[in-house]
Design a protein around this motif. Structure first.
Motif, PDB file in Angstrom:
ATOM      1  N   GLU A   1       1.311   4.148  -2.931  1.00  0.00           N
ATOM      2  CA  GLU A   1       1.223   5.591  -2.691  1.00  0.00           C
ATOM      3  C   GLU A   1       2.393   6.320  -3.344  1.00  0.00           C
ATOM      4  OE1 GLU A   1       0.914   6.331   1.509  1.00  0.00           O
ATOM      5  OE2 GLU A   1      -0.873   5.082   1.698  1.00  0.00           O
TER       6      GLU A   1
ATOM      7  N   TRP B   1       8.193  11.296   3.062  1.00  0.00           N
ATOM      8  CA  TRP B   1       7.923   9.953   2.540  1.00  0.00           C
ATOM      9  C   TRP B   1       8.531   8.889   3.441  1.00  0.00           C
ATOM     10  CZ3 TRP B   1       4.180   8.635  -0.414  1.00  0.00           C
ATOM     11  CH2 TRP B   1       3.687   9.512  -1.373  1.00  0.00           C
TER      12      TRP B   1
ATOM     13  N   LYS C   1       1.692   6.234  -7.162  1.00  0.00           N
ATOM     14  CA  LYS C   1       0.604   7.135  -7.551  1.00  0.00           C
ATOM     15  C   LYS C   1       1.032   8.592  -7.472  1.00  0.00           C
ATOM     16  CE  LYS C   1      -3.266   4.134  -6.417  1.00  0.00           C
ATOM     17  NZ  LYS C   1      -4.368   3.881  -5.463  1.00  0.00           N
TER      18      LYS C   1
ATOM     19  N   LYS D   1       0.843  -1.195   0.000  1.00  0.00           N
ATOM     20  CA  LYS D   1       0.000   0.000   0.000  1.00  0.00           C
ATOM     21  C   LYS D   1       0.883   1.253   0.000  1.00  0.00           C
ATOM     22  CE  LYS D   1      -3.938   2.058   2.341  1.00  0.00           C
ATOM     23  NZ  LYS D   1      -4.887   1.956   3.433  1.00  0.00           N
ATOM     24  N   TYR D   2       1.927   1.239   0.807  1.00  0.00           N
ATOM     25  CA  TYR D   2       2.879   2.353   0.838  1.00  0.00           C
ATOM     26  C   TYR D   2       3.548   2.521  -0.530  1.00  0.00           C
ATOM     27  CZ  TYR D   2       7.127   4.967   1.865  1.00  0.00           C
ATOM     28  OH  TYR D   2       8.155   5.874   1.850  1.00  0.00           O
TER      29      TYR D   2
ATOM     30  N   ARG E   1       6.584   7.842   6.443  1.00  0.00           N
ATOM     31  CA  ARG E   1       5.357   7.074   6.174  1.00  0.00           C
ATOM     32  C   ARG E   1       5.613   5.587   5.945  1.00  0.00           C
ATOM     33  NH1 ARG E   1       2.233  10.581   1.771  1.00  0.00           N
ATOM     34  NH2 ARG E   1       0.759   8.870   1.984  1.00  0.00           N
TER      35      ARG E   1
END
Length: 143
Positions: free
Chosen positions: A33, A94, A36, A29-30, A97
């Motif tokens: 991100e 970043w 994207k 998922k990271y 996260r």
């Protein structure tokens, strides 16, 4: 600006144990991100140091190969990302996260761009073969 984000995993990673599916899902998922947002250039996870080797050189310049595992597991890299961002601060955001469950720490290192070097160094480093290889890699990364 390009940054290399080095992930230093928990001690468990050096045992060769595979991560739990839940952790992989969080990491993917990271990674999505990053993709994207258009900042992800490259990423990979690494096998434990027991499958690796280090090459050092003695005082005479002779290479010495040391097979893993390496004794200081706290300094073993478990994976990396290469990101392209506008600033060091954005790279830090970043890195903050990254899912913390398997990452003990993430180190950020800015990657040199040829423009960072003086003209004489740029000229000395100019190689048609290397330049063609870099262009091929960059073209592949954009496709």
């Amino acid at each position: 600006m390009r940054f290399l984000m080095l992930m230093y995993p928990s001690d468990k990673a050096e045992t060769g144990a595979m991560p739990e599916a839940k952790l992989v899902e969080q990491m993917m998922k990271y990674n999505e991100e990053l993709a994207k947002a258009g900042v992800l250039l490259s990423l990979d996870g690494l096998h434990p140091s027991s499958k690796g080797a280090r090459v050092t050189w003695d005082a005479a310049g002779k290479p010495i190969v040391t097979d893993g595992p390496f004794t200081e597991v706290r300094e073993v890299v478990g994976g990396y990302w290469i990101i392209q961002v506008k600033s060091r601060e954005e790279a830090i955001e970043w890195a903050k996260r990254v899912p913390p469950h398997d990452a003990r720490k993430v180190e950020l290192r800015q990657i040199f761009e040829m423009a960072d070097f003086p003209a004489d160094v740029q000229k000395a480093a100019d190689s048609p073969e290397v330049r063609a290889t870099i262009e091929r890699i960059e073209k592949h990364a954009r496709s």
